[in-house]
Design a protein around this motif. Structure first.
Motif, mmCIF file in Angstrom:
data_model
loop_
_atom_site.group_PDB
_atom_site.id
_atom_site.type_symbol
_atom_site.label_atom_id
_atom_site.label_comp_id
_atom_site.label_asym_id
_atom_site.label_seq_id
_atom_site.Cartn_x
_atom_site.Cartn_y
_atom_site.Cartn_z
ATOM 1 N N ASP A 154 -3.579 4.520 54.040
ATOM 2 C CA ASP A 154 -2.723 3.911 55.055
ATOM 3 C C ASP A 154 -2.366 4.908 56.156
ATOM 4 O OD1 ASP A 154 -2.846 1.565 53.671
ATOM 5 O OD2 ASP A 154 -0.819 1.692 52.825
ATOM 6 N N ALA A 155 -2.125 6.164 55.785
ATOM 7 C CA ALA A 155 -1.802 7.175 56.789
ATOM 8 C C ALA A 155 -3.012 7.468 57.677
ATOM 9 C CB ALA A 155 -1.317 8.453 56.113
ATOM 10 N N ILE A 156 -4.195 7.505 57.077
ATOM 11 C CA ILE A 156 -5.409 7.709 57.869
ATOM 12 C C ILE A 156 -5.615 6.533 58.821
ATOM 13 C CG2 ILE A 156 -7.934 7.804 57.741
ATOM 14 C CD1 ILE A 156 -7.619 9.470 55.186
ATOM 15 N N ALA A 157 -5.452 5.306 58.317
ATOM 16 C CA ALA A 157 -5.626 4.116 59.145
ATOM 17 C C ALA A 157 -4.639 4.093 60.303
ATOM 18 C CB ALA A 157 -5.472 2.856 58.293
ATOM 19 N N ALA A 211 -7.808 15.427 55.198
ATOM 20 C CA ALA A 211 -7.075 14.174 55.382
ATOM 21 C C ALA A 211 -6.478 14.091 56.777
ATOM 22 C CB ALA A 211 -5.984 14.045 54.322
ATOM 23 N N GLY A 212 -5.910 15.208 57.256
ATOM 24 C CA GLY A 212 -5.342 15.214 58.604
ATOM 25 C C GLY A 212 -6.395 15.000 59.674
ATOM 26 N N ASP A 235 -2.121 8.921 61.480
ATOM 27 C CA ASP A 235 -0.955 9.776 61.265
ATOM 28 C C ASP A 235 -1.406 11.025 60.505
ATOM 29 O OD1 ASP A 235 1.418 10.996 60.601
ATOM 30 O OD2 ASP A 235 2.207 9.323 59.409
ATOM 31 N N PRO A 236 -1.829 12.082 61.202
ATOM 32 C CA PRO A 236 -2.373 13.244 60.493
ATOM 33 C C PRO A 236 -1.356 13.928 59.588
ATOM 34 C CG PRO A 236 -2.132 13.707 62.838
ATOM 35 C CD PRO A 236 -1.910 12.236 62.660
ATOM 36 N N ASN A 237 -0.100 14.018 60.021
ATOM 37 C CA ASN A 237 0.903 14.665 59.170
ATOM 38 C C ASN A 237 1.164 13.836 57.922
ATOM 39 O OD1 ASN A 237 1.327 16.933 60.811
ATOM 40 N ND2 ASN A 237 2.799 15.838 62.088
ATOM 41 N N GLY A 238 1.233 12.511 58.090
ATOM 42 C CA GLY A 238 1.425 11.642 56.932
ATOM 43 C C GLY A 238 0.257 11.707 55.972
ATOM 44 N N ALA A 239 -0.962 11.771 56.515
ATOM 45 C CA ALA A 239 -2.156 11.861 55.670
ATOM 46 C C ALA A 239 -2.173 13.165 54.896
ATOM 47 C CB ALA A 239 -3.411 11.729 56.533
ATOM 48 N N ARG A 240 -1.775 14.244 55.554
ATOM 49 C CA ARG A 240 -1.754 15.543 54.878
ATOM 50 C C ARG A 240 -0.721 15.543 53.755
ATOM 51 N NH1 ARG A 240 -0.501 19.859 57.045
ATOM 52 N NH2 ARG A 240 -2.242 21.292 56.704
ATOM 53 N N LEU A 241 0.466 14.992 54.029
ATOM 54 C CA LEU A 241 1.509 14.943 53.007
ATOM 55 C C LEU A 241 1.096 14.058 51.833
ATOM 56 C CD1 LEU A 241 4.707 14.704 55.255
ATOM 57 C CD2 LEU A 241 4.044 16.626 53.782
ATOM 58 N N ALA A 242 0.454 12.923 52.142
ATOM 59 C CA ALA A 242 0.019 12.021 51.073
ATOM 60 C C ALA A 242 -1.065 12.667 50.219
ATOM 61 C CB ALA A 242 -0.473 10.707 51.674
ATOM 62 N N MET A 243 -1.988 13.377 50.847
ATOM 63 C CA MET A 243 -3.034 14.064 50.091
ATOM 64 C C MET A 243 -2.437 15.184 49.248
ATOM 65 S SD MET A 243 -6.199 14.282 49.206
ATOM 66 C CE MET A 243 -7.254 13.452 50.411
ATOM 67 N N ARG A 244 -1.497 15.903 49.817
ATOM 68 C CA ARG A 244 -0.850 16.976 49.051
ATOM 69 C C ARG A 244 -0.150 16.408 47.814
ATOM 70 N NH1 ARG A 244 3.318 21.671 51.192
ATOM 71 N NH2 ARG A 244 4.607 21.773 49.332
ATOM 72 N N ALA A 245 0.592 15.315 48.004
ATOM 73 C CA ALA A 245 1.284 14.703 46.864
ATOM 74 C C ALA A 245 0.285 14.239 45.807
ATOM 75 C CB ALA A 245 2.124 13.521 47.352
ATOM 76 N N HIS A 246 -0.835 13.679 46.232
ATOM 77 C CA HIS A 246 -1.848 13.214 45.280
ATOM 78 C C HIS A 246 -2.446 14.369 44.495
ATOM 79 C CE1 HIS A 246 -5.357 11.502 43.493
ATOM 80 N NE2 HIS A 246 -6.188 12.101 44.324
ATOM 81 N N LEU A 247 -2.820 15.439 45.176
ATOM 82 C CA LEU A 247 -3.468 16.553 44.487
ATOM 83 C C LEU A 247 -2.512 17.283 43.560
ATOM 84 C CD1 LEU A 247 -5.691 17.980 47.365
ATOM 85 C CD2 LEU A 247 -6.373 16.497 45.464
ATOM 86 N N VAL A 248 -1.272 17.474 43.991
ATOM 87 C CA VAL A 248 -0.277 18.114 43.120
ATOM 88 C C VAL A 248 -0.020 17.230 41.900
ATOM 89 C CG1 VAL A 248 2.139 18.837 42.949
ATOM 90 C CG2 VAL A 248 0.796 19.460 44.959
#
Length: 239
Positions: A207-210, A115-116, A213-226
């Motif tokens: 939205d973070a990818i668009a 994601a990042g 925002d690599p840090n935002g994308a990583r955090l959003a993916m982490r929240a989704h997977l958890v």
């Protein structure tokens, strides 16, 4: 083109994986020889009694396992033995909860990093494909198997957007086996709630990818997977 003796798939089964398993056995046991062209999507959908999108997902399974290669505008062909992957995870193995958890744990760092990287390296075409998947996930198909397939396409497109083909190969292979998790989550919760939560999580990633925002994308993916893991009762080790 070879037409094998395939059996129709029961609706209660995980369709793309089961279809891929049947075709894979035909290839592995030599009834479909290296270089042979597989039947068309139309023929396979009629043979198995499923939609063409389900057949397309099954072919993606086989491609990620190295059992077939696809040629644009031509079709899918069985690969030569020396080109096939040595790593295999049979779908039946994942009925064991511990094995399934280990596979989900592997997915976590890979997809977070993907994601990042996608936020940094995606192009307009990548974002358009993510939006197309989101539209399918949040449209009238969201309550059906088509919505689940769109979910998998979304994750595969993030891997592609890294511009690193190894992410696409490995994550495509892993995510398709995690498909069972999506079915399990839908079965264990109120469907309307689980679908809306999942769409919101995917929207945050998109939205973070668009926004690059690599840090935002990583955090959003982490929240989704958890969140996805918790919805099927898996407790992952997250650092």
């Amino acid at each position: 083109m070879v037409v094998a003796d395939f059996n129709q798939i029961k609706r209660s089964e995980h369709l793309p994986a089961r279809i891929a398993a049947q075709i894979g056995r035909e290839i592995s046991e030599g009834r479909i020889a290296p270089g042979d062209k597989l039947p068309t999507e139309h023929i396979l959908s009629k043979t198995f009694g499923v939609s063409r999108s389900v057949v397309r997902e099954a072919i993606a399974h086989l491609r990620n396992e190295g059992l077939v290669e696809t040629r644009q505008g031509v079709g899918a062909f069985a690969t030569d033995l020396e080109r096939r992957q040595s790593i295999r995870i049979e779908q039946e193995d994942l009925t064991d909860r511990a094995s399934f958890r280990r596979l989900f744990q592997l997915r976590l760092p890979l997809e977070i990093e993907a994601a990042g990287l996608a936020a940094m390296h995606h192009g307009p075409a990548d974002l358009a494909k993510l939006d197309e998947s989101m539209a399918r996930m949040s449209g009238t198909e969201k309550w059906t198997d088509e919505g689940i397939l769109a979910d998998l396409v979304f994750h595969r497109q993030i891997a592609a957007a890294t511009q690193n083909e190894y992410f696409l190969t490995v994550l495509g292979f892993v995510a398709e086996r995690i498909h069972l998790a999506i079915n399990a989550a839908r079965a264990a919760a109120v469907l309307e709630e689980i679908v809306e939560v999942t769409i919101a999580e995917h929207t945050a990633i998109r939205d973070a990818i668009a926004a690059r925002d690599p840090n935002g994308a990583r955090l959003a993916m982490r929240a989704h997977l958890v969140g996805a893991a918790s919805r099927i009762g898996l407790d992952l080790e997250v650092f």
